[in-house]
Structures are given as structure tokens and as C-alpha cells.
Scaffold this active site. Structure first.
Site, PDB file in Angstrom:
ATOM      1  N   CYS A 100       0.957  -1.124  -0.124  1.00  0.00           N
ATOM      2  CA  CYS A 100       0.220  -0.091  -0.045  1.00  0.00           C
ATOM      3  C   CYS A 100       0.733   1.378   0.148  1.00  0.00           C
ATOM      4  CB  CYS A 100      -0.927  -0.051   1.273  1.00  0.00           C
ATOM      5  SG  CYS A 100      -1.966   1.540   1.248  1.00  0.00           S
ATOM      6  N   ASP A 202      -2.784  -3.683 -14.098  1.00  0.00           N
ATOM      7  CA  ASP A 202      -3.328  -3.422 -15.594  1.00  0.00           C
ATOM      8  C   ASP A 202      -3.939  -4.514 -16.316  1.00  0.00           C
ATOM      9  OD1 ASP A 202      -1.859  -0.915 -14.869  1.00  0.00           O
ATOM     10  OD2 ASP A 202      -0.132  -1.553 -15.946  1.00  0.00           O
TER      11      ASP A 202
END
Ligand SMILES: Cc1cc2nc3c(=O)[nH]c(=O)nc-3n(C[C@H](O)[C@H](O)[C@H](O)COP(=O)(O)O)c2cc1C
Length: 316
Positions: A100, A202
Site C-alpha cells: 500500500c 493493468d
């Protein structure tokens, strides 16, 4: 493929997303064929202190598919205690967040801050393994920044201390979500460890999933943003097709199903607010949907939703 003793069926898992991968969304992705599903990130400190909101995040039934709970924090001792607590909630897998990039998380020396400290990552994995019988996975970025692309070191350290799989998001912490996920670093990790590697970043359809798997040799992929408003992506990847666009009526049907689940799990007041972002995603690409999204973001109650769905169904 197995993660520890857990059999994984399918080629694409649901990546953890704070504010998104709650019980309702996970169940939907599971229904559409996600190989396994992951919770939002759960604070180990929140678990240790018995914080009510933290505990609500782990509510699940998640029948059928392996369910992974992701933990974040910075201290091995907190992870050790959290692992004991979390095991009582019967997830199938515990995932550890070393990825994160949110400033608040980095400030607390958690998430991808830990990419700076491979040895500490190993200690955290060891603490979780010692305090739970569940398989443990880690989710890493390519590194903290471009001068420190150490995903291989972190992955090897975690493997040494017993991690059962590693997810690699091929961006640095500094990159946040900009640029492209670096497939070469995912490949390097795959070449360097024996445990399964889950490639991430992606994936937006079957072709991008196939390309990542072929290029990096990773075992499966994890899908994050590509699943927003599009749980069909799991079906498409599993059935090796790109050429599928859900009809407006299919989308409206799923919007209703999603909202009903949210109401069931969170109550109408909370659900109407939380549903807004999800429902808006479902309308992406529909002609004239910008105006409808505006209405979705003002939706207050169920009859507002019914009006919006009628408007959508009138679009030809
Ligand atoms: C809204 C949002 C929330 C996210 N929350 C988490 C999280 O809680 N834990 C985590 O490890 N990654 C989190 N991520 C990162 C995703 O799991 C994933 O690594 C990243 O989005 C790249 O994959 P994608 O291109 O398929 O989205 C989050 C991403 C988004 C967009």
C-alpha cells in the site's frame, strides 16, 4: 495450482481493494469465476484492539471460493496476535500487505514502506506463520522507488520464512498507480522463487492476462481496477475471450443484485452511499451515461435507484 493446501481453480483472482472488495463485491466476483477473493486491507492494530469497524470488514460467507483476508501493519508482534484472531474467522488464506502506497499507511511504517526492510518483512511472515495454520501470502510492489527495485529480495526473504505465494504489483510505491506495471520485475520474481507467483497490474481483459502470464510465467493474475463494474472479466479470462460486452439489461440486473446484497449486509442508509461508486462503474461506456452517473451520485434511497434503472433500460 495450490496456495499451501488450498486449491486454486481459475486464472484470475480478485485483488484486495480498500473501499471496494467488501463482502457483496467479493461474492459477486466469486460468482463470476474469480479464482479466489481477497478482503479489503485489515489493520492488525484494529484487530488487536477489537475495533468494531475492523471486525465488520471481515464478515464473510464467501462460500465456494477460497477467501483471503489481507492484513496490514508494521509490528511483527501485532501481526502475530492478529493472525491468532483472524484464524477464528476461518478465512482460507492470510495475505500480508507490503504494497500500500497511501501516505497515511507509509507514515505508520506499514504497507509498501516495508519494502525498505526485507528482513522485517521476513519477521512478519514468520510471526503470522507461527500463529496460524493457514497458508500465508504476501503482496509486494516492485520496490519502494526506482533506485530500490528489490521485489526479488523481499519475495525471497518471505519465501524463506514460509510464505506460500507472492503477488507482485509491478509498480513502485513512489509510482502509486501511474505508469505501467513492470512485467520484467514480475518475471524476475517468478524466476527467483519456488512458491506460486501472482502477477498484478493493468489486467483489463483476457488478452492482457494472457500476455502477462506468457511474458512472466506467473501462475495466475490478480485483477483490481479491471473488475470495477466489470466482474464479467473473470468469466472472460476463464473462457479466453475478449469479445464480450454486457447488455444494458444485464448491467441493470447486476446493479440491482449488487445493491440488494449491500442493503442486506450493511443496511439501506449505508448501502445507498456505498453503492454509488459501484453502480457508476457498471454504467461506464453506456451512451449518455455521464448524466446518469450524476444521478447515481445523488441517489438517497431505493426508489431513486429504481428510477435510474428505468432510465437506463430506456436507452437504445
Ligand atoms: C481503490 C483501490 C484500493 C486498493 N486497496 C488495496 C488494498 O487494500 N490492499 C492492497 O494490497 N492493494 C490495494 N490496492 C491495489 C490493488 O490491489 C492492485 O495492486 C492495483 O490496483 C494494481 O492492479 P490493477 O491494475 O489490476 O488495479 C488498491 C487499489 C485500488 C484502485
Amino acid at each position: 495450482m495450490y496456495i499451501g493446501n488450498v486449491k486454486i481453480n481459475g486464472v484470475a483472482s480478485l485483488a484486495p481493494m480498500a473501499g471496494i472488495t467488501d463482502r457483496a463485491f467479493r461474492e459477486i466476483c466469486s460468482l463470476f469465476g474469480a479464482a479466489y477473493i481477497t478482503s479489503e486491507m485489515i489493520s492488525v492494530k484494529g484487530l488487536v484492539f477489537g475495533d468494531k469497524k475492523t471486525l465488520q470488514l471481515i464478515s464473510h460467507s464467501d462460500t465456494g471460493k477460497p477467501f483471503s483476508i489481507q492484513l496490514f501493519g508494521s509490528s511483527p508482534d501485532d501481526f502475530a496476535e492478529a493472525a491468532q484472531i483472524i484464524s477464528k474467522y476461518s478465512p482460507d488464506i492470510i495475505d500480508i500487505n507490503f504494497g500500500c502506497p497511501a501516505p497515511k499507511v507509509i507514515k505508520s511504517k506499514a504497507g509498501s514502506f516495508l519494502m525498505k526492510e526485507p528482513k522485517l518483512c521476513g519477521k512478519i511472515v514468520s510471526a503470522v506463520k507461527k500463529n496460524s495454520n493457514l497458508p500465508v501470502t504476501v503482496k509486494v510492489r516492485s520496490g519502494f522507488d526506482n533506485n530500490n527495485l528489490n521485489a526479488v529480495d523481499v519475495a525471497k526473504e518471505c519465501e524463506f520464512y514460509g510464505a506460500d505465494a507472492v503477488t507482485v504489483h509491478g509498480r513502485t510505491c513512489k509510482q502509486m498507480y501511474s505508469g505501467k506495471s513492470d512485467l520484467d520485475i514480475i518475471k524476475k520474481v517468478k524466476d527467483s522463487v519456488k512458491i506460486p507467483v501472482i502477477g498484478n497490474g493493468d489486467i483489463i481483459n483476457y488478452s492482457t492476462a494472457k500476455f502477462m502470464i506468457d511474458y512472466t510465467n506467473c501462475d495466475i493474475v490478480a485483477v483490481g481496477r479491471g473488475a470495477l463494474g466489470n466482474p464479467w472479466i473473470f468469466q472472460c479470462i476463464n473462457s479466453k475471450t475478449d469479445s464480450f460486452t454486457p447488455s444494458i439489461s444485464e448491467r441493470v440486473k447486476l446493479m440491482k443484485y449488487h445493491l440488494d446484497k449491500l442493503i442486506l449486509y450493511k443496511g439501506e442508509a449505508c448501502a445507498m452511499k456505498e453503492a454509488r461508486k459501484h453502480l457508476a462503474y457498471y454504467t461506464k461506456g453506456i451512451p449518455g451515461s455521464a448524466a446518469i452517473r450524476k444521478e447515481i451520485f445523488q441517489m438517497e434511497n431505493y426508489s431513486d435507484f429504481l428510477q435510474i434503472s428505468d432510465t437506463l433500460l430506456e436507452i437504445r
